[in-house]
Design a protein around this motif. Structure first.
Motif, PDB file in Angstrom:
ATOM      1  N   SER A   1      14.271   6.541   5.238  1.00 12.19           N
ATOM      2  CA  SER A   1      14.057   7.527   3.535  1.00 12.19           C
ATOM      3  C   SER A   1      15.180   7.713   2.788  1.00 12.19           C
ATOM      4  O   SER A   1      14.786   7.681   2.044  1.00 12.19           O
ATOM      5  CB  SER A   1      13.722   8.643   4.754  1.00 12.19           C
ATOM      6  OG  SER A   1      14.953   9.533   5.148  1.00 12.19           O
ATOM      7  N   THR A   2      16.617   8.286   3.688  1.00 11.34           N
ATOM      8  CA  THR A   2      17.066   8.297   2.970  1.00 11.34           C
ATOM      9  C   THR A   2      18.183   6.882   1.863  1.00 11.34           C
ATOM     10  O   THR A   2      18.127   6.555   1.163  1.00 11.34           O
ATOM     11  CB  THR A   2      18.817   8.617   4.194  1.00 11.34           C
ATOM     12  OG1 THR A   2      19.078   7.824   4.797  1.00 11.34           O
ATOM     13  CG2 THR A   2      18.733   9.687   4.310  1.00 11.34           C
ATOM     14  N   THR A   3      17.385   5.408   2.776  1.00 14.75           N
ATOM     15  CA  THR A   3      17.549   4.227   2.060  1.00 14.75           C
ATOM     16  C   THR A   3      16.679   3.909   1.261  1.00 14.75           C
ATOM     17  O   THR A   3      16.737   3.828   0.207  1.00 14.75           O
ATOM     18  CB  THR A   3      17.592   3.076   2.869  1.00 14.75           C
ATOM     19  OG1 THR A   3      18.105   3.167   4.033  1.00 14.75           O
ATOM     20  CG2 THR A   3      17.669   1.585   2.330  1.00 14.75           C
ATOM     21  N   TYR A   4      15.577   4.196   1.205  1.00  9.42           N
ATOM     22  CA  TYR A   4      14.251   4.073   0.412  1.00  9.42           C
ATOM     23  C   TYR A   4      14.369   5.338  -1.078  1.00  9.42           C
ATOM     24  O   TYR A   4      14.159   4.830  -2.080  1.00  9.42           O
ATOM     25  CB  TYR A   4      12.898   4.835   0.584  1.00  9.42           C
ATOM     26  CG  TYR A   4      12.612   3.433   1.855  1.00  9.42           C
ATOM     27  CD1 TYR A   4      12.250   1.949   1.687  1.00  9.42           C
ATOM     28  CD2 TYR A   4      11.853   4.117   2.699  1.00  9.42           C
ATOM     29  CE1 TYR A   4      12.086   0.938   2.815  1.00  9.42           C
ATOM     30  CE2 TYR A   4      11.634   2.687   4.123  1.00  9.42           C
ATOM     31  CZ  TYR A   4      11.671   1.448   3.784  1.00  9.42           C
ATOM     32  OH  TYR A   4      11.051   0.775   4.325  1.00  9.42           O
ATOM     33  N   ALA A   5      15.533   7.016  -0.359  1.00  2.00           N
ATOM     34  CA  ALA A   5      15.015   7.102  -1.674  1.00  2.00           C
ATOM     35  C   ALA A   5      16.312   6.670  -2.901  1.00  2.00           C
ATOM     36  O   ALA A   5      16.644   6.844  -3.979  1.00  2.00           O
ATOM     37  CB  ALA A   5      15.679   8.742  -0.704  1.00  2.00           C
TER      38      ALA A   5
ATOM     39  N   ALA B   1       6.786  -5.397   4.974  1.00  2.00           N
ATOM     40  CA  ALA B   1       7.081  -5.657   3.172  1.00  2.00           C
ATOM     41  C   ALA B   1       6.648  -4.703   1.697  1.00  2.00           C
ATOM     42  O   ALA B   1       7.381  -5.652   0.835  1.00  2.00           O
ATOM     43  CB  ALA B   1       5.193  -6.757   3.236  1.00  2.00           C
ATOM     44  N   ALA B   2       6.468  -3.559   2.193  1.00  2.00           N
ATOM     45  CA  ALA B   2       6.513  -2.655   1.064  1.00  2.00           C
ATOM     46  C   ALA B   2       7.737  -2.678   0.487  1.00  2.00           C
ATOM     47  O   ALA B   2       8.551  -2.549  -0.374  1.00  2.00           O
ATOM     48  CB  ALA B   2       5.612  -1.434   1.113  1.00  2.00           C
ATOM     49  N   GLY B   3       8.081  -1.956   2.087  1.00  2.00           N
ATOM     50  CA  GLY B   3       9.609  -2.204   1.411  1.00  2.00           C
ATOM     51  C   GLY B   3      10.678  -2.997   1.313  1.00  2.00           C
ATOM     52  O   GLY B   3      11.445  -2.609   0.318  1.00  2.00           O
ATOM     53  N   THR B   4      10.098  -4.207   1.414  1.00  2.00           N
ATOM     54  CA  THR B   4      11.146  -5.093   0.613  1.00  2.00           C
ATOM     55  C   THR B   4      10.770  -5.234  -0.829  1.00  2.00           C
ATOM     56  O   THR B   4      11.496  -5.700  -1.391  1.00  2.00           O
ATOM     57  CB  THR B   4      10.710  -6.433   2.068  1.00  2.00           C
ATOM     58  OG1 THR B   4      11.016  -7.052   3.178  1.00  2.00           O
ATOM     59  CG2 THR B   4      11.366  -7.790   1.101  1.00  2.00           C
ATOM     60  N   ALA B   5       9.270  -4.895  -0.852  1.00  2.00           N
ATOM     61  CA  ALA B   5       9.212  -5.345  -2.327  1.00  2.00           C
ATOM     62  C   ALA B   5       9.625  -3.990  -2.958  1.00  2.00           C
ATOM     63  O   ALA B   5       9.948  -4.522  -4.758  1.00  2.00           O
ATOM     64  CB  ALA B   5       7.767  -5.417  -1.968  1.00  2.00           C
ATOM     65  N   SER B   6      10.259  -2.822  -2.624  1.00  2.04           N
ATOM     66  CA  SER B   6      10.719  -2.227  -2.878  1.00  2.04           C
ATOM     67  C   SER B   6       9.738  -1.375  -4.344  1.00  2.04           C
ATOM     68  O   SER B   6      10.033  -0.640  -5.013  1.00  2.04           O
ATOM     69  CB  SER B   6      12.212  -2.288  -3.891  1.00  2.04           C
ATOM     70  OG  SER B   6      13.360  -3.195  -3.671  1.00  2.04           O
ATOM     71  N   SER B   7       8.448  -1.094  -3.620  1.00  5.87           N
ATOM     72  CA  SER B   7       7.075  -0.395  -3.588  1.00  5.87           C
ATOM     73  C   SER B   7       6.629   0.555  -3.549  1.00  5.87           C
ATOM     74  O   SER B   7       6.474   0.746  -2.228  1.00  5.87           O
ATOM     75  CB  SER B   7       5.789  -0.984  -4.080  1.00  5.87           C
ATOM     76  OG  SER B   7       4.989  -0.890  -4.243  1.00  5.87           O
ATOM     77  N   TYR B   8       7.801   2.217  -4.045  1.00  6.59           N
ATOM     78  CA  TYR B   8       7.056   3.136  -3.357  1.00  6.59           C
ATOM     79  C   TYR B   8       6.299   3.855  -3.964  1.00  6.59           C
ATOM     80  O   TYR B   8       5.453   4.023  -2.115  1.00  6.59           O
ATOM     81  CB  TYR B   8       8.056   4.759  -4.109  1.00  6.59           C
ATOM     82  CG  TYR B   8       7.640   5.485  -4.270  1.00  6.59           C
ATOM     83  CD1 TYR B   8       8.456   6.140  -2.680  1.00  6.59           C
ATOM     84  CD2 TYR B   8       6.545   6.204  -4.442  1.00  6.59           C
ATOM     85  CE1 TYR B   8       7.885   7.162  -2.706  1.00  6.59           C
ATOM     86  CE2 TYR B   8       6.397   8.068  -4.289  1.00  6.59           C
ATOM     87  CZ  TYR B   8       6.844   8.283  -3.525  1.00  6.59           C
ATOM     88  OH  TYR B   8       6.419  10.142  -2.806  1.00  6.59           O
TER      89      TYR B   8
END
Length: 408
Positions: free
Chosen positions: A38-42, A99-106
């Motif tokens: 989560s911190t990486t995504y944030a 896949a969603a994380g790789t695409a950087s799509s919230y």
């Protein structure tokens, strides 16, 4: 002959309990794939505290509500079938989140995280499955051992950030998806329902309505929402908390969160075993008292690493003891033919108890003073209310609830 049969039965139930615990662990790992990152995504997606909290909380919500139906289906089809179904159904969501994380799509992460909640329903399968394999006097122990499958959250917290660093984001999700597939195959080959299992073939909705009419369902739901909800909330949000308050990296925060989760996991069977020997009420009372105390200590932000670790690990122990104690209480009081339905509702309440705290922590975070005082004090207040309710309203020794017409 009777001795040989007893030994064979003892071996079978041990094998099935261990396998069920592993199925729970790998599904809990899948369920918690977003929290450790989560911190990486944030950081990568420039998310606000509230947006990051939503990302963490979404799988919790679905995994919680889904337990209501899954518990009743377990009464009907048995734990073996439902373990296979849940493990298999969780594969695609795990890959989709990767896949969603790789695409950087919230937005995609939120949608895929919604379906990732399927993995979290596994808990409602394992409790009735374990109950059916063990006699009443050992069900606290059995459900406590199965509850150790919560170690999946510790495995995820520790290994997921490292796997991402070593193998990449999507490959990490492929590894977990493969583990789920192998687990499902193992269940097909090895797992068996207890010889005492009798399918409850009644329609699901009447069973749920009947379970909802039992006082034990709502009493235990409230208690479990506090202890298991607290565990789930911290297991998912602690990486964010640790990085924010103490400035650790995602990997270091994950390692510390794994310690928290592992402590709760090891304490759960202790709580269940204690509840087999003394009234579960007293085990639960100790849990709430300890939870309130340690949450209050956490308000003062103990310095890293010894004092903060001691605070949160002790908090985890009290929460873990409480989860084992509550479900030992459920096993004693729920009608045998509706254990799955009651378990589903209680487990859902526990998951929902873990849904709201991350949102509250994100919403009440004080960026000026860098603290979560309000959120932690709300946990203190909740634990004290549960302590008072348990002490004053619930009896230490109560007969097993009788099934109503919808249970038969």
């Amino acid at each position: 002959m009777s001795t040989a049969i007893a030994l064979n039965t003892g071996t079978s139930r041990t094998v099935n309990l261990v396998l069920a615990t592993w199925v729970s662990a790998i599904n809990f790992w899948a369920w918690n794939m977003i929290g450790p990152l989560s911190t990486t995504y944030a950081s990568d997606l420039s998310l606000s505290s509230t947006e990051a909290s939503m990302l963490v909380a979404t799988p919790i919500l679905v995994g919680s509500l889904g337990r209501i139906v899954i518990g009743s289906l377990t009464d009907r089809f048995g734990g073996r079938t439902m373990f296979i179904v849940v493990s298999t159904a969780s594969i695609v969501p795990v890959l989709a989140v990767g896949a969603a994380g790789t695409a950087s799509s919230y937005p995609l992460l939120l949608v895929c995280g919604f379906f990732l909640g399927i993995a979290g329903t596994v808990f409602a399968v394992g409790i009735p499955f374990a109950n059916s394999w063990f006699e009443a006097s050992r069900r606290g122990f059995a459900t406590g051992v199965f509850g150790m499958g919560m170690v999946g959250t510790a495995l995820s917290a520790f290994f997921t950030p490292r796997f991402v660093r070593w193998f990449g984001l999507f490959t990490t999700h492929v590894v977990v998806a493969v583990a789920l597939a192998l687990t499902a195959v193992t269940c097909v080959v090895v797992m068996r329902n207890s010889p005492s299992f009798t399918p409850n073939t009644g329609p699901v909705v009447p069973k749920l309505i009947a379970a909802a009419k039992l006082p034990v369902t709502w009493e235990m739901s409230f208690l479990y929402a506090v202890v298991f909800g607290g565990f789930v909330a911290f297991s998912n949000y602690l990486p964010t908390y640790i990085k924010t308050i103490y400035g650790f990296t995602a990997v270091d925060a994950g390692a510390r969160t794994a310690g928290f989760a592992l402590a709760a996991v090891l304490a759960r069977p202790v709580g269940g075993a204690l509840a087999d020997r003394i009234a579960p009420k007293y085990v639960v009372l100790v849990s709430f008292a300890g939870t309130a105390t340690m949450a209050f200590v956490a308000v003062f932000q103990p310095p890293p690493d010894v004092w903060s670790a001691a605070t949160f690990i002790t908090l985890a122990i009290f929460l873990g003891i409480g989860t084992g104690g509550v479900f030992a209480w459920v096993a004693r009081r729920a009608p045998a033919q509706s254990v799955g339905a009651v378990t589903g509702i209680v487990a859902a309440a526990g998951g929902l108890g873990g849904y709201f705290p991350p949102l509250v922590m994100g919403a009440t975070y004080d960026a000026t003073d860098n603290d979560y005082t309000v959120g932690l004090l709300l946990l203190v207040a909740t634990a004290l209310v549960a302590l008072g309710y348990t002490a004053l309203r619930l009896h230490a020794h109560e007969p097993q609830a009788q099934p109503s017409k919808g249970d038969t």
